[in-house]
Design a protein around this motif. Structure first.
Motif, PDB file in Angstrom:
ATOM      1  N   LYS A 191      -1.422   6.258  -7.247  1.00 33.52           N
ATOM      2  CA  LYS A 191      -1.571   6.614  -5.833  1.00 33.52           C
ATOM      3  C   LYS A 191      -0.488   6.011  -4.938  1.00 33.52           C
ATOM      4  O   LYS A 191      -0.434   6.324  -3.752  1.00 33.52           O
ATOM      5  N   THR A 192       0.388   5.171  -5.512  1.00 37.26           N
ATOM      6  CA  THR A 192       1.368   4.460  -4.687  1.00 37.26           C
ATOM      7  C   THR A 192       2.785   4.771  -5.138  1.00 37.26           C
ATOM      8  O   THR A 192       3.091   4.726  -6.334  1.00 37.26           O
TER       9      THR A 192
ATOM     10  N   ARG B 189       0.834  -1.208   0.000  1.00 40.46           N
ATOM     11  CA  ARG B 189       0.000   0.000   0.000  1.00 40.46           C
ATOM     12  C   ARG B 189       0.868   1.257   0.000  1.00 40.46           C
ATOM     13  O   ARG B 189       0.426   2.330  -0.420  1.00 40.46           O
ATOM     14  N   TYR B 190       2.113   1.116   0.453  1.00 46.73           N
ATOM     15  CA  TYR B 190       2.994   2.269   0.607  1.00 46.73           C
ATOM     16  C   TYR B 190       4.100   2.340  -0.447  1.00 46.73           C
ATOM     17  O   TYR B 190       4.685   3.396  -0.661  1.00 46.73           O
TER      18      TYR B 190
ATOM     19  N   PRO C  70       2.973   7.471   2.267  1.00 46.12           N
ATOM     20  CA  PRO C  70       1.518   7.315   2.379  1.00 46.12           C
ATOM     21  C   PRO C  70       0.887   7.392   0.997  1.00 46.12           C
ATOM     22  O   PRO C  70       1.309   8.190   0.157  1.00 46.12           O
ATOM     23  N   PRO C  71      -0.109   6.571   0.716  1.00 46.79           N
ATOM     24  CA  PRO C  71      -0.746   6.594  -0.614  1.00 46.79           C
ATOM     25  C   PRO C  71      -1.436   7.917  -0.879  1.00 46.79           C
ATOM     26  O   PRO C  71      -1.989   8.541   0.028  1.00 46.79           O
ATOM     27  N   LYS C  72      -1.382   8.338  -2.137  1.00 50.13           N
ATOM     28  CA  LYS C  72      -2.058   9.575  -2.529  1.00 50.13           C
ATOM     29  C   LYS C  72      -3.563   9.357  -2.556  1.00 50.13           C
ATOM     30  O   LYS C  72      -4.039   8.290  -2.910  1.00 50.13           O
ATOM     31  N   LYS C  73      -4.295  10.388  -2.222  1.00 53.34           N
ATOM     32  CA  LYS C  73      -5.743  10.286  -2.249  1.00 53.34           C
ATOM     33  C   LYS C  73      -6.267  10.627  -3.621  1.00 53.34           C
ATOM     34  O   LYS C  73      -5.732  11.502  -4.294  1.00 53.34           O
TER      35      LYS C  73
END
Length: 264
Positions: free
Chosen positions: A253-254, A185-186, A261-264
């Motif tokens: 997003k990654t 996720r990161y 931290p993943p982008k929103k």
């Protein structure tokens, strides 16, 4: 002479690997023996430093780091890939080479090139065995501890990342999906980030207890980071998914390498 003998050890190991690959008609054997090559390299240098009376207790620490990493990677890739056919990357290489001297091209373009990079990346192992400090200070021990901690961070990312991906693929409900959970996720490549980080940890561990000449070995972690980021790691894997819309959405997003931290 330690540089010459280490080079001969590397050549011999990868030559044997080449022979096995030709018997099995599978050049991706090179992936399986990559981690094992460092184990053999570390053990060879341990024997050399013992005979040359240059062995010191920090070599035991660094050897432990290399052996744990190398054996884990060897077993992980070996179990995953053994008798499953040649990896797509090596199949594509064969197609590019054509039918003229394919074995010679495999020897040079796969095993000798891999041996060259193994030797360069293994320079930290050579220096700690060949050029140890005669006296260790408190600062040296402190920096060594920092190196071990950096290595542990890298090991967690690689080992946990691999385990998470393996579990994800094992679940039939995830067929066709993109892994975006846990460490993934990161960063899109926690295992590659972990491997690079471990070699920075090995270098820091080495430089803490080695003569100043050991700084030459900074080429080791720089090389593995460069290979993973720009040559054989991230680019090849991401090219495989360049037309996958789910992966492209995941990529937006990654972080590609460093955990963020993943982008929103």
């Amino acid at each position: 002479m330690i540089f010459v003998y280490s080079a001969l050890a590397t050549f011999s190991f990868f030559f044997i690997g080449f022979i096995v690959a030709q018997i099995k008609n599978d050049n991706s054997i090179a992936d399986i023996i990559w981690g094992l090559s460092f184990v053999v390299f570390a053990l060879f240098n341990t024997i050399y430093s013992g005979l040359a009376n240059t062995w010191s207790w920090p070599t035991l620490v660094l050897n432990a780091l290399v052996l744990i990493w190398g054996l884990r990677l060897f077993l992980y890739i070996g179990v995953r890939n053994w008798n499953k056919g040649e990896d797509f990357r090596y199949v594509n290489m064969r197609k590019k080479w054509g039918t003229r001297f394919p074995r010679f091209k495999a020897f040079i373009n796969v095993f000798m090139i891999q041996g060259f990079f193994q030797y360069v990346i293994g320079l930290s192992i050579i220096f700690i065995h060949g050029f140890p400090k005669t006296e260790l200070t408190g600062i040296s021990i402190f920096v060594l501890i920092i190196g071990v901690l950096v290595w542990i961070i890298g090991f967690v990312f690689e080992a946990v990342g691999d385990a998470q991906l393996k579990a994800f693929k094992k679940n039939p409900d995830n067929r066709g999906k993109i892994m975006d959970q846990g460490l993934w996720r990161y960063t899109r490549h926690p295992n590659y980030f972990g491997e690079a980080t471990m070699w920075w940890g090995v270098f820091i561990t080495m430089i803490a207890v080695t003569d100043p000449i050991g700084w030459i070995a900074i080429i080791s972690p720089i090389t593995i980071t460069w290979l993973l980021l720009f040559v054989s790691g991230v680019p090849l894997l991401e090219a495989k998914y360049k037309n996958n819309k789910a992966f492209q959405a995941y990529a937006q997003k990654t972080s590609v390498f460093f955990p963020l931290p993943p982008k929103k």
